[in-house]
Design a protein around this motif. Structure first.
Motif, PDB file in Angstrom:
ATOM      1  N   GLU A  77      62.368  31.607  31.349  1.00  0.00           N
ATOM      2  CA  GLU A  77      61.399  31.154  32.355  1.00  0.00           C
ATOM      3  C   GLU A  77      62.096  30.789  33.664  1.00  0.00           C
ATOM      4  O   GLU A  77      61.575  31.058  34.759  1.00  0.00           O
ATOM      5  CB  GLU A  77      60.620  29.965  31.796  1.00  0.00           C
ATOM      6  N   TRP A  78      63.291  30.207  33.572  1.00  0.00           N
ATOM      7  CA  TRP A  78      64.019  29.838  34.792  1.00  0.00           C
ATOM      8  C   TRP A  78      64.458  31.087  35.541  1.00  0.00           C
ATOM      9  O   TRP A  78      64.355  31.157  36.775  1.00  0.00           O
ATOM     10  CB  TRP A  78      65.218  28.970  34.431  1.00  0.00           C
ATOM     11  N   LEU A  79      64.940  32.106  34.819  1.00  0.00           N
ATOM     12  CA  LEU A  79      65.354  33.333  35.480  1.00  0.00           C
ATOM     13  C   LEU A  79      64.189  34.027  36.168  1.00  0.00           C
ATOM     14  O   LEU A  79      64.366  34.725  37.170  1.00  0.00           O
ATOM     15  CB  LEU A  79      65.987  34.297  34.472  1.00  0.00           C
ATOM     16  N   ALA A  80      62.988  33.822  35.634  1.00  0.00           N
ATOM     17  CA  ALA A  80      61.804  34.420  36.228  1.00  0.00           C
ATOM     18  C   ALA A  80      61.282  33.621  37.414  1.00  0.00           C
ATOM     19  O   ALA A  80      60.226  33.956  37.968  1.00  0.00           O
ATOM     20  CB  ALA A  80      60.714  34.572  35.172  1.00  0.00           C
ATOM     21  N   ASP A  85      67.448  23.017  37.509  1.00  0.00           N
ATOM     22  CA  ASP A  85      68.830  23.194  37.956  1.00  0.00           C
ATOM     23  C   ASP A  85      69.573  24.003  36.899  1.00  0.00           C
ATOM     24  O   ASP A  85      69.368  23.818  35.696  1.00  0.00           O
ATOM     25  CB  ASP A  85      69.475  21.812  38.119  1.00  0.00           C
ATOM     26  N   VAL A  86      70.433  24.908  37.329  1.00  0.00           N
ATOM     27  CA  VAL A  86      71.093  25.805  36.382  1.00  0.00           C
ATOM     28  C   VAL A  86      71.890  25.034  35.335  1.00  0.00           C
ATOM     29  O   VAL A  86      71.931  25.430  34.158  1.00  0.00           O
ATOM     30  CB  VAL A  86      71.989  26.829  37.113  1.00  0.00           C
ATOM     31  N   ARG A  87      72.502  23.937  35.714  1.00  0.00           N
ATOM     32  CA  ARG A  87      73.276  23.177  34.742  1.00  0.00           C
ATOM     33  C   ARG A  87      72.376  22.628  33.639  1.00  0.00           C
ATOM     34  O   ARG A  87      72.690  22.758  32.444  1.00  0.00           O
ATOM     35  CB  ARG A  87      74.024  22.035  35.430  1.00  0.00           C
ATOM     36  N   ALA A  88      71.255  22.029  34.020  1.00  0.00           N
ATOM     37  CA  ALA A  88      70.349  21.477  33.022  1.00  0.00           C
ATOM     38  C   ALA A  88      69.737  22.575  32.166  1.00  0.00           C
ATOM     39  O   ALA A  88      69.602  22.436  30.943  1.00  0.00           O
ATOM     40  CB  ALA A  88      69.242  20.668  33.709  1.00  0.00           C
ATOM     41  N   VAL A  89      69.363  23.689  32.799  1.00  0.00           N
ATOM     42  CA  VAL A  89      68.774  24.803  32.060  1.00  0.00           C
ATOM     43  C   VAL A  89      69.781  25.367  31.058  1.00  0.00           C
ATOM     44  O   VAL A  89      69.446  25.646  29.907  1.00  0.00           O
ATOM     45  CB  VAL A  89      68.290  25.893  33.036  1.00  0.00           C
ATOM     46  N   ALA A 111      71.975  36.264  37.614  1.00  0.00           N
ATOM     47  CA  ALA A 111      70.886  36.973  36.934  1.00  0.00           C
ATOM     48  C   ALA A 111      69.534  36.602  37.524  1.00  0.00           C
ATOM     49  O   ALA A 111      68.644  37.454  37.638  1.00  0.00           O
ATOM     50  CB  ALA A 111      70.921  36.665  35.436  1.00  0.00           C
ATOM     51  N   ARG A 112      69.369  35.353  37.921  1.00  0.00           N
ATOM     52  CA  ARG A 112      68.103  34.930  38.538  1.00  0.00           C
ATOM     53  C   ARG A 112      67.864  35.693  39.836  1.00  0.00           C
ATOM     54  O   ARG A 112      66.739  36.097  40.124  1.00  0.00           O
ATOM     55  CB  ARG A 112      68.140  33.419  38.775  1.00  0.00           C
ATOM     56  N   ALA A 117      66.653  39.869  32.962  1.00  0.00           N
ATOM     57  CA  ALA A 117      65.961  38.994  32.011  1.00  0.00           C
ATOM     58  C   ALA A 117      66.937  38.472  30.967  1.00  0.00           C
ATOM     59  O   ALA A 117      68.067  38.954  30.833  1.00  0.00           O
ATOM     60  CB  ALA A 117      64.820  39.756  31.346  1.00  0.00           C
ATOM     61  N   TYR A 118      66.491  37.487  30.198  1.00  0.00           N
ATOM     62  CA  TYR A 118      67.345  36.852  29.191  1.00  0.00           C
ATOM     63  C   TYR A 118      66.551  36.597  27.913  1.00  0.00           C
ATOM     64  O   TYR A 118      65.348  36.332  27.953  1.00  0.00           O
ATOM     65  CB  TYR A 118      67.892  35.513  29.700  1.00  0.00           C
ATOM     66  N   ALA A 119      67.265  36.646  26.793  1.00  0.00           N
ATOM     67  CA  ALA A 119      66.712  36.188  25.514  1.00  0.00           C
ATOM     68  C   ALA A 119      67.843  35.663  24.657  1.00  0.00           C
ATOM     69  O   ALA A 119      68.961  36.207  24.667  1.00  0.00           O
ATOM     70  CB  ALA A 119      65.992  37.321  24.791  1.00  0.00           C
TER      71      ALA A 119
END
Length: 381
Positions: A77-80, A85-89, A111-112, A117-119
């Motif tokens: 969801e963050w990448l989309a 914040d990237v650290r927290a994610v 990647a964002r 995408a990511y999984a």
């Protein structure tokens, strides 16, 4: 013979050169790029280079990591474009402490911006607890509340504690858990034809988590087999969910090999064996290993919270029969497919500071050799 083969077929890689020319990946749906140990910056950077080259050709790309599928929804969801914040994610969305690595955070940030995408591929909770999956399931689903209550009695954030507590349950309690997971799975398949495929896959991973626990309780190969089946099934799920995408897998080498793993008393199909059986040449298995340097490893430790501590070890010179002994001391790749059947081909590959036994040229299509590795900064502090 093998030494001459390496001389003729080893391809040195410059710092910026793609790991593979894109023409070499024609017809490949899944590129699995492994690592001899987690939390090694050089390995993460190689995966990043591969993702960059694939993204540059314009088609959809999905990066799938040996990390929890349920937790990975936050990363996806963050990448989309989601908040955070990237650290927290990374800390919350990547299991096995993968998100602590600065190189992984840099890869997610890229990647964002690149639309990759990511999984997560794996069972939830660093394979220690299914509660992250259960707590994501809709509350109105049958059996979920009971499964949470029963699971809270034994599940821990530390895998060894979970497995011991599960094994100590009465057999009737273990059977009740399995029956509830089976009933939930059947209900999701039969009663909810329009169920979100993400949720449906989470239920399936819960079933496989239960099977893994049963394997640990009986000290059987089912424990490892169930987890690797989960990794493979997530890839099959991704191929359906992203039918036009190239899937790049990041996982330990042993999970990605095309052949069964055999050790005394154990023969198990890793995820790569399942993938190769279904996909054939559309699956490319790439082992990544180090000739020298330092590596994270694990040591038994009664004083550690989970009974195991992460340590840092210096790599000793490679064994003569290991693939690392045949690789030049420079970054490069070696296509192993032409070496299959050579009588002196390597029969071991590094796993952290030890080795996994077996014919390396049969297990992998390509090996990438790194001359020297370091470890992530958080392990040094």
């Amino acid at each position: 013979m093998f030494t001459a083969y390496v001389t003729d077929n080893f391809h040195p890689l410059s710092t910026e050169e793609p790991v593979f020319p894109l023409d070499d990946l024609t017809g490949v749906r899944v590129v699995a790029i492994g690592e001899s140990a987690h939390w090694v910056p050089e390995y993460t950077q190689l995966r990043h280079r591969l993702l960059r080259s694939l993204a540059s050709r314009g088609g959809p790309v999905v990066f799938a990591l040996e990390s929890g599928f349920s937790e990975g929804r936050l990363v996806s969801e963050w990448l989309a474009g989601g908040p955070g914040d990237v650290r927290a994610v990374a800390d919350e969305g990547l299991t096995y402490r993968m998100g602590r690595c600065a190189e992984m955070r840099a890869q997610l940030t890229w990647a964002r911006s690149a639309g990759v995408a990511y999984a997560g591929l794996d069972l939830p909770g660093s394979a220690a607890t299914p509660l992250p999956t259960l707590r994501r399931l809709p509350a109105e689903f049958p059996f979920v509340d009971e499964l949470i209550t029963r699971t809270e009695k034994f599940a821990s954030e530390h895998a060894l504690h979970t497995y011991a507590a599960y094994a100590a349950l009465d057999e009737a309690d273990r059977d009740a858990l399995t029956a509830r997971w089976a009933s939930l799975s059947a209900w999701a398949d039969v009663q909810v034809p329009g169920l979100d495929p993400v949720v449906r896959h989470e239920v399936r991973l819960g079933v496989l988590f239960d099977q893994m626990l049963r394997g640990h309780a009986t000290r059987s190969a089912l424990a490892a087999a169930a987890r690797d089946r989960a990794l493979a099934e997530t890839v099959f799920w991704l191929l359906d969910y992203h039918p036009d995408a190239t899937i790049v897998l990041g996982a330990a080498n042993g999970h990605l090999q095309r052949t069964p793993i055999s050790v005394p008393g154990l023969r198990v199909s890793p995820a790569g064996h399942h993938l190769a059986a279904r996909l054939g040449s559309a699956y490319l298995a790439v082992a990544v290993t180090a000739v020298a340097g330092r590596t994270p490893t694990r040591r038994p430790s009664p004083s550690a919270p989970g009974g195991v501590e992460i340590a840092v070890a210096d790599l000793e010179p490679p064994r003569p029969d290991a693939i690392e002994a045949a690789l030049p001391h420079r970054l490069g790749r070696l296509d192993l497919r032409g070496a299959r059947g050579l009588p002196d081909a390597p029969t071991a590959i590094r796993v952290q500071d030890t080795y996994l036994e077996g014919p390396v040229a049969d297990a992998y299509d390509v090996v990438v050799g790194v001359p020297s590795t370091t470890v992530s900064e958080w392990l040094e502090t």
